[in-house]
Design a protein around this motif. Structure first.
Motif, mmCIF file in Angstrom:
data_model
loop_
_atom_site.group_PDB
_atom_site.id
_atom_site.type_symbol
_atom_site.label_atom_id
_atom_site.label_comp_id
_atom_site.label_asym_id
_atom_site.label_seq_id
_atom_site.Cartn_x
_atom_site.Cartn_y
_atom_site.Cartn_z
ATOM 1 N N PRO A 1 37.939 57.472 18.488
ATOM 2 C CA PRO A 1 39.238 56.834 18.696
ATOM 3 C C PRO A 1 40.420 57.708 18.266
ATOM 4 N N SER A 2 41.456 57.710 19.105
ATOM 5 C CA SER A 2 42.700 58.380 18.717
ATOM 6 C C SER A 2 43.497 57.530 17.747
ATOM 7 N N LEU A 3 43.358 56.204 17.873
ATOM 8 C CA LEU A 3 44.042 55.287 16.976
ATOM 9 C C LEU A 3 43.054 54.746 15.951
ATOM 10 N N PRO A 4 43.190 55.113 14.698
ATOM 11 C CA PRO A 4 42.260 54.644 13.664
ATOM 12 C C PRO A 4 42.214 53.119 13.607
ATOM 13 N N GLY A 5 41.016 52.599 13.426
ATOM 14 C CA GLY A 5 40.861 51.166 13.279
ATOM 15 C C GLY A 5 40.748 50.402 14.581
ATOM 16 N N ALA A 6 40.859 51.101 15.705
ATOM 17 C CA ALA A 6 40.759 50.422 17.000
ATOM 18 C C ALA A 6 39.338 49.921 17.216
ATOM 19 N N ASP A 7 39.210 48.708 17.714
ATOM 20 C CA ASP A 7 37.909 48.108 17.991
ATOM 21 C C ASP A 7 37.569 48.399 19.450
ATOM 22 N N LEU A 8 36.755 49.415 19.677
ATOM 23 C CA LEU A 8 36.507 49.889 21.032
ATOM 24 C C LEU A 8 35.028 49.767 21.408
ATOM 25 N N ASP A 9 34.792 49.403 22.657
ATOM 26 C CA ASP A 9 33.436 49.353 23.202
ATOM 27 C C ASP A 9 32.839 50.764 23.151
ATOM 28 N N HIS A 10 31.554 50.869 22.832
ATOM 29 C CA HIS A 10 30.960 52.197 22.712
ATOM 30 C C HIS A 10 29.435 52.119 22.695
ATOM 31 N N ASP A 11 28.800 53.227 23.028
ATOM 32 C CA ASP A 11 27.380 53.427 22.773
ATOM 33 C C ASP A 11 27.192 54.273 21.521
ATOM 34 N N TRP A 12 28.181 55.161 21.278
ATOM 35 C CA TRP A 12 28.220 55.939 20.043
ATOM 36 C C TRP A 12 29.664 55.983 19.587
ATOM 37 N N LEU A 13 29.887 55.814 18.292
ATOM 38 C CA LEU A 13 31.244 55.816 17.746
ATOM 39 C C LEU A 13 31.287 56.757 16.558
ATOM 40 N N GLY A 14 32.270 57.672 16.553
ATOM 41 C CA GLY A 14 32.394 58.605 15.448
ATOM 42 C C GLY A 14 33.848 58.903 15.137
ATOM 43 N N THR A 15 34.053 59.719 14.136
ATOM 44 C CA THR A 15 35.415 60.060 13.714
ATOM 45 C C THR A 15 35.867 61.408 14.235
ATOM 46 N N GLY A 16 34.975 62.160 14.886
ATOM 47 C CA GLY A 16 35.363 63.458 15.419
ATOM 48 C C GLY A 16 34.245 64.088 16.217
ATOM 49 N N LEU A 17 34.605 65.038 17.073
ATOM 50 C CA LEU A 17 33.601 65.744 17.852
ATOM 51 C C LEU A 17 32.817 66.726 16.995
ATOM 52 N N ASP A 18 33.260 66.949 15.774
ATOM 53 C CA ASP A 18 32.544 67.830 14.858
ATOM 54 C C ASP A 18 31.458 67.101 14.075
ATOM 55 N N ASP A 19 31.202 65.835 14.413
ATOM 56 C CA ASP A 19 30.111 65.083 13.793
ATOM 57 C C ASP A 19 28.788 65.768 14.152
ATOM 58 N N ARG A 20 27.998 66.091 13.167
ATOM 59 C CA ARG A 20 26.749 66.826 13.439
ATOM 60 C C ARG A 20 25.772 66.031 14.278
ATOM 61 N N GLN A 21 25.903 64.722 14.285
ATOM 62 C CA GLN A 21 25.044 63.919 15.163
ATOM 63 C C GLN A 21 25.222 64.330 16.617
ATOM 64 N N LEU A 22 26.455 64.668 16.993
ATOM 65 C CA LEU A 22 26.721 65.025 18.386
ATOM 66 C C LEU A 22 26.098 66.359 18.767
ATOM 67 N N ILE A 23 26.202 67.344 17.890
ATOM 68 C CA ILE A 23 25.589 68.640 18.171
ATOM 69 C C ILE A 23 24.070 68.496 18.246
ATOM 70 N N ASP A 24 23.497 67.732 17.343
ATOM 71 C CA ASP A 24 22.053 67.494 17.379
ATOM 72 C C ASP A 24 21.661 66.826 18.684
ATOM 73 N N TRP A 25 22.476 65.863 19.110
ATOM 74 C CA TRP A 25 22.217 65.177 20.386
ATOM 75 C C TRP A 25 22.305 66.147 21.558
ATOM 76 N N ALA A 26 23.363 66.962 21.580
ATOM 77 C CA ALA A 26 23.570 67.894 22.694
ATOM 78 C C ALA A 26 22.419 68.886 22.810
ATOM 79 N N ARG A 27 21.851 69.282 21.706
ATOM 80 C CA ARG A 27 20.751 70.249 21.736
ATOM 81 C C ARG A 27 19.455 69.652 22.243
ATOM 82 N N GLN A 28 19.420 68.316 22.365
ATOM 83 C CA GLN A 28 18.233 67.652 22.917
ATOM 84 C C GLN A 28 18.366 67.339 24.404
ATOM 85 N N LEU A 29 19.526 67.651 24.981
ATOM 86 C CA LEU A 29 19.754 67.328 26.381
ATOM 87 C C LEU A 29 18.917 68.194 27.314
ATOM 88 N N GLY A 30 18.805 67.718 28.550
ATOM 89 C CA GLY A 30 18.125 68.511 29.556
ATOM 90 C C GLY A 30 16.739 67.956 29.861
#
Length: 219
Positions: A190-219
C-alpha cells in the motif's frame, strides 16, 4: 496472510508508488492544486485521487471543490505540474529492481500503469527500470483504464499468459480492482499506510525477502 502461487505464467507491475517513488511528485502537484482552491491536502484527500488516471483524479478534484465541469482544466494543470515534478527525477522504490530482475529471469513481465505514456516512460527511465521491460502499457492506450480490467488483460495477452495464472503487483484500491476484474492474483504494497486493501499477499515493501524467495521459485 494468503499467499501467491508459484506456478504462474506472467507478472505484471503497476508503476507509480509501487516500482517508482513518483507519488511524491503527484502529491506535490495535488497539494498545490488543492491549496489554490482553498483546501488542505492530507490522507483523506489523497485517497480520493491515488491510483486514478489524470482525468479521473481531476474529476474527483472538481467534485470535491464543488466545481462541476472543471475537470478538463484541472486535468491539464495536474498533468503539467506532475510533468514538472518528474523532470527532477524519481527513484526506484526499495527492492523494486531486484524483484523485477528475479521475476524476469523466470517468467515474462510487464508494466500496466494508469499514467499516460509520457509520464510512464519518464518514471521508468528516471528510476533505471525501463531496460528491464520489453512490454509496458499506459492509461491512454486502452479504452477504459483502471479500475477497468483492460490494462491487465492487454498485458497478459501480450505476454501470452492466462490472467488466472498471472500475478499483479499493486499499491492502490483502483489498481487492485482492475487486477481482480481481469482475474489476476494480487500482491499489494500500500502507498497509503493503514489502508484496508484486498490482496493475496500484503507487505510493506518490495524489499520484503518473502517476495524474492517467491520469485526464485517461479517458472
Amino acid at each position: 496472510m494468503r499467499s501467491l502461487p508459484t506456478s504462474v505464467e506472467a507478472v505484471v507491475f503497476d508503476c507509480d508508488g509501487l516500482l517508482v517513488n513518483t507519488e511524491v511528485c503527484w502529491t506535490v502537484a495535488e497539494t498545490a492544486i488543492f491549496a489554490a482552491h482553498g483546501h488542505s491536502f492530507g490522507p483523506e484527500q489523497k485517497a480520493l485521487v491515488i491510483g486514478r488516471t489524470v482525468e479521473a483524479a481531476a474529476e474527483a478534484m472538481a467534485d470535491y471543490f464543488g466545481r462541476p465541469g472543471a475537470g478538463a482544466d484541472l486535468a491539464a494543470e495536474l498533468l503539467e505540474r506532475v510533468r514538472t515534478e518528474l523532470a527532477g527525477g524519481a527513484a526506484a522504490l526499495p527492492g523494486a529492481a531486484e524483484l523485477v530482475r528475479a521475476c524476469r529471469a523466470a517468467v515474462p513481465i510487464a508494466v500496466a500503469s494508469n499514467s499516460p505514456r509520457e509520464l510512464l516512460d519518464t518514471a521508468l527511465e528516471s528510476a533505471g527500470l525501463a531496460a528491464h521491460f520489453t512490454h509496458s502499457f499506459a492509461a491512454d492506450e486502452v479504452a477504459s483504464p483502471k479500475p477497468a480490467p483492460d490494462l491487465y488483460l492487454m498485458a497478459c495477452e501480450a505476454l501470452g499468459a492466462a490472467p488466472q495464472r498471472s500475478v499483479a503487483f499493486e499499491d492502490s484500491a483502483t489498481g487492485i480492482s482492475a487486477a481482480r476484474a481481469a482475474g489476476l492474483h494480487v500482491a499489494v504494497v500500500p502507498s497509503l499506510p493503514g489502508a484496508d486493501l484486498d490482496h493475496d499477499w500484503l507487505g510493506t515493501g518490495l524489499d520484503d525477502r518473502q517476495l524474492i524467495d517467491w520469485a526464485r521459485q517461479l517458472g
